[in-house]
Design a protein around this motif. Structure first.
Motif, mmCIF file in Angstrom:
data_model
loop_
_atom_site.group_PDB
_atom_site.id
_atom_site.type_symbol
_atom_site.label_atom_id
_atom_site.label_comp_id
_atom_site.label_asym_id
_atom_site.label_seq_id
_atom_site.Cartn_x
_atom_site.Cartn_y
_atom_site.Cartn_z
ATOM 1 N N TYR A 189 -7.042 0.115 7.647
ATOM 2 C CA TYR A 189 -7.135 -1.018 8.586
ATOM 3 C C TYR A 189 -8.303 -1.930 8.230
ATOM 4 O O TYR A 189 -8.228 -3.140 8.393
ATOM 5 N N ILE A 190 -9.385 -1.328 7.696
ATOM 6 C CA ILE A 190 -10.509 -2.175 7.282
ATOM 7 C C ILE A 190 -10.076 -3.045 6.115
ATOM 8 O O ILE A 190 -10.355 -4.250 6.045
ATOM 9 N N ARG A 191 -9.311 -2.441 5.197
ATOM 10 C CA ARG A 191 -8.839 -3.200 4.058
ATOM 11 C C ARG A 191 -7.953 -4.366 4.509
ATOM 12 O O ARG A 191 -7.987 -5.441 3.929
ATOM 13 N N GLY A 241 -12.395 -1.901 -3.609
ATOM 14 C CA GLY A 241 -12.349 -1.633 -2.170
ATOM 15 C C GLY A 241 -11.245 -0.682 -1.774
ATOM 16 O O GLY A 241 -10.864 -0.595 -0.610
ATOM 17 N N ASP A 261 -11.329 2.475 -1.683
ATOM 18 C CA ASP A 261 -11.784 3.719 -1.057
ATOM 19 C C ASP A 261 -11.934 3.579 0.453
ATOM 20 O O ASP A 261 -12.162 4.544 1.154
ATOM 21 N N ARG A 262 -11.830 2.356 0.951
ATOM 22 C CA ARG A 262 -12.047 2.168 2.385
ATOM 23 C C ARG A 262 -10.760 2.423 3.170
ATOM 24 O O ARG A 262 -9.667 2.379 2.618
ATOM 25 N N PRO A 263 -10.900 2.684 4.514
ATOM 26 C CA PRO A 263 -9.700 2.959 5.304
ATOM 27 C C PRO A 263 -8.746 1.741 5.324
ATOM 28 O O PRO A 263 -9.198 0.606 5.172
ATOM 29 N N GLU A 276 -12.322 2.374 -7.876
ATOM 30 C CA GLU A 276 -11.746 2.266 -6.525
ATOM 31 C C GLU A 276 -12.715 1.552 -5.601
ATOM 32 O O GLU A 276 -12.309 0.730 -4.771
ATOM 33 N N ALA A 277 -14.017 1.899 -5.774
ATOM 34 C CA ALA A 277 -15.022 1.256 -4.934
ATOM 35 C C ALA A 277 -15.099 -0.236 -5.262
ATOM 36 O O ALA A 277 -15.224 -1.076 -4.376
ATOM 37 N N ASN A 305 0.806 -1.212 0.000
ATOM 38 C CA ASN A 305 0.000 0.000 0.000
ATOM 39 C C ASN A 305 0.842 1.266 0.000
ATOM 40 O O ASN A 305 0.351 2.338 -0.317
ATOM 41 N N VAL A 343 -10.244 -7.120 5.901
ATOM 42 C CA VAL A 343 -10.923 -7.768 4.785
ATOM 43 C C VAL A 343 -9.950 -8.715 4.082
ATOM 44 O O VAL A 343 -10.255 -9.872 3.781
#
Lengths: 327, 337
Positions: free
Chosen positions: B65-67, B59, B61-63, B55-56, B30, B70
């Motif tokens: 740590y959530i990525r 995935g 577009d998500r923060p 991007e959506a 990242n 996941v």
């Protein structure tokens, strides 16, 4: 005839700095059921003598270049590799100074003793492989019991790092005695141990020697140990034997100035107000040893002849110009 | 501590290691500069809406740590996401190429270990004689030579000049082979296809040798020096004083102690071989995950790069686990650690 007769043994080490004449004509003998003490400072050739007897000198750099080692009338320096291997660990066994490093860290005590039994024990010859193993293990446990280990079954399954130095040395003795050797060579067996343990180990060795009718070559720098355990003694200096005889004689009346010096260097309770005595100077370099008598640079009684000519062992007792030849 | 407890403890220690490895690889990819969505869209001037939509879709577009969570969840379900420069899932792409890399890596590892240890022992036992000098020069050459250059030289000599061995790929085009394990040599044996087996082995020789030389040299040097160290120990003198044959002294008493440093190097070799595979596979056009990684990096295909990195990391973790267990088996003192 004596059990072991070492005659004029010469062992040299060939190093980059030059030839180290570690043994320069060493002769002595060990009688049947006798204990012979070999004393001297560090680096005088005691251990080299021990290793030369069973041809365990690492080659290169070491080489036995002359002499003979008669053991039961056989010259060990002349027998085949196979024969000497059959003698090692069976007729002549050895124990060493550092019991912890003398045992292989990755095998159990029992395995290491059993290995010796499997290698040499004639009783096991006709057994199947499995029976052999079981019998060897049983003998190992018995050997551990004999050397006074309380729970031999547990100790047999232990690794050397799990035991104390004293326990390791007892195990080494068990390993050495398991095949009833006629000669035990003990190279500084107590030096690395605590004083109390030292006494126990010496006591144990004395008992076992009596029990198994073995002879012993005891190598030490500790005169107290010699006085306590030996029948005969030989004093080594710079690769030569400079005095030998019965322990009583030698201790009562040491003749060689070096032996005298050693005796005086023993601290004593009565004389504790005095400063500790020592022999001035240090062990000579064996690449270029001093001319004549090798002790002459440190000798308080040095004469002209000492610097030029090497003394022989007069009367088989002492190698010093004070006592023989041209007085 | 019993050996069983020791192994159980090593297994428990895997959990934090795996979390650490995934976290680091995830963060590293990242942090790479450049936007993969831009790359995907190419030179066309895309509207911000298109970019946002893509991007959506991925995935992105998500923060962060959530990525990561996941990603972790998907990882344990065997889902490494979709590759960007190919239309297939990353896991499919990797699985298709993994057997090639395993075949090459295992061959190289076995070669390096067997030859390295054997030559190391001979070198130590006959130290400073001719055989020792020869093997030391061989080892020095091995550690000094860059893998890609060695590969090119091997190709030049054995493929281009002499024509003794094939130069690229895993199998000649004319040869058909049923696909069972994906390891061509094994498949050839399983189907009793001798021609294919010989052909697969011929294809393996150059890349496997190229890949293993460095490791072979390292293993040899470590075995030699630890063997020389062990031979001087007191317990070797004890073993000799028992009257054991020199061969028994060396193999039973010295080797097991000398193997402890060696297996460390063998364990590290697994990682190094996989890393080296990236270069070797590229030079020999070997269709494994190494050459695929190089290809994906040039496409900035983050999911694939990440996936391969994780696979390599897991290979490393498990080889280290095996090394740790071997320590415990070989050396009873380690079990206390």
């Amino acid at each position: 005839m004596d059990l072991l007769e070492v005659k004029d043994l010469k062992t040299y080490f060939y190093t980059y700095e030059g030839t180290v004449k570690a043994l320069e004509g060493v002769s002595f003998s060990v009688g049947n059921r006798k204990t012979m003490g070999l004393v001297g400072e560090t680096g005088c050739g005691k251990s080299v003598t021990a290793l030369s007897i069973t041809r365990l000198i690492p080659d290169p750099p070491g080489k036995i270049i002359a002499g003979s080692v008669l053991f039961k009338k056989k010259d060990l320096l002349k027998v085949s590799d196979e024969e000497i291997r059959a003698i090692r660990g069976k007729d002549i066994s050895m124990i060493f100074q550092e019991p912890k490093s003398a045992l292989n860290p990755v095998y159990t005590i029992g395995d290491q003793i059993a290995e010796n039994v499997l290698l040499h024990d004639e009783d096991l010859k006709n057994l199947s492989k499995k029976e052999k193993k079981r019998e060897a293990w049983a003998k190992s446990i018995e050997a551990l019991r004999v050397v006074g280990i309380a729970e031999p079954e547990r100790i047999a399954r232990s690794y050397p790092h799990e035991l104390s130095g004293g326990m390791c040395q007892r195990s080494m003795i068990a390993l050495a005695m398991v095949c009833n050797p006629s000669l035990l060579i003990a190279d500084e067996p107590t030096t690395a141990l605590d004083v109390t343990i030292q006494a126990q180990i010496l006591e144990l060795m004395k008992d076992l020697i009596k029990k198994f009718d073995s002879s012993v070559l005891l190598i030490t720098h500790n005169l107290g140990v010699v006085a306590e355990t030996c029948d005969d003694v030989a004093v080594m200096y710079a690769g030569k034997i400079i005095e030998k005889g019965n322990v009583r004689e030698v201790f009562k009346e040491p003749l060689h100035p070096y032996t005298k010096g050693l005796m005086e260097a023993i601290p004593s309770v009565e004389k504790r107000k005095e400063a500790l005595k020592s022999i001035p100077g240090s062990v000579p370099n064996l690449i270029n040893p001093p001319s004549g008598c090798r002790f002459h640079p440190r000798c308080p009684y040095v004469k002209e002849i000492c610097k030029e000519k090497e003394p022989e062992l007069f009367d088989g007792r002492v190698a010093c110009w004070l006592y023989g030849g041209a007085r | 501590m019993k050996l069983r407890d020791y192994i159980a403890r090593r297994l428990l220690l895997l959990i934090p290691t795996i979390i650490g490895v995934t976290l680091v690889t995830f963060l590293l990819t990242n942090l790479m500069p450049g936007n993969p969505v831009r790359l995907l869209l190419g030179e066309r001037a895309a509207s911000p809406e298109t970019i946002a939509a893509l991007e959506a879709q991925y995935g992105l577009d998500r923060p962060l740590y959530i990525r990561y969570f996941v990603y972790l969840r998907n990882l344990f379900m065997g889902d490494l996401g979709m590759a960007i420069h190919t239309p297939f899932p990353v896991s499919t792409e990797i699985m298709a190429r993994l057997p090639a890399t395993i075949e090459l890596g295992v061959t190289a590892l076995v070669l390096a270990t067997i030859v390295g240890i054997a030559v190391g022992i001979i070198s130590a036992v006959r130290s400073n004689r001719l055989s020792d000098h020869v093997s030391r020069v061989f080892a020095l050459t091995g550690v000094s030579m860059p893998v890609f250059w060695l590969g090119l030289m091997l190709l030049l000599l054995f493929y281009y000049r002499l024509g003794w061995l094939p130069g690229m790929g895993r199998l000649s085009v004319s040869i058909g082979l049923e696909h069972i394990t994906g390891l061509h040599t094994i498949d050839a044996i399983l189907t009793g296809n001798l021609t294919a087996f010989v052909d697969a082995v011929k294809h393996l020789i150059l890349p496997a040798f190229c890949l293993s030389w460095l490791e072979m040299a390292m293993i040899m040097r470590i075995t030699r020096s630890s063997m020389l160290e062990v031979i001087r120990q007191d317990y070797i003198r004890t073993a000799r004083s028992k009257g054991l044959r020199e061969r028994v002294v060396i193999y039973r008493h010295a080797l097991r102690n000398a193997m402890i440093p060696t297996i460390t190097i063998v364990g590290l070799s697994v990682g190094a071989l996989l890393g080296g595979a990236v270069l070797t596979e590229t030079v020999f056009a070997w269709p494994g995950i190494g050459s695929f990684m190089v290809e994906s990096i040039s496409f900035k295909d983050i999911p694939v790069v990440l996936g391969i990195t994780v696979v390599l990391a897991f290979a490393n973790i498990f080889s280290n686990l095996i090394v740790d267990i071997l320590y415990g088996v070989l050396d009873p003192r380690v079990r206390y650690g």
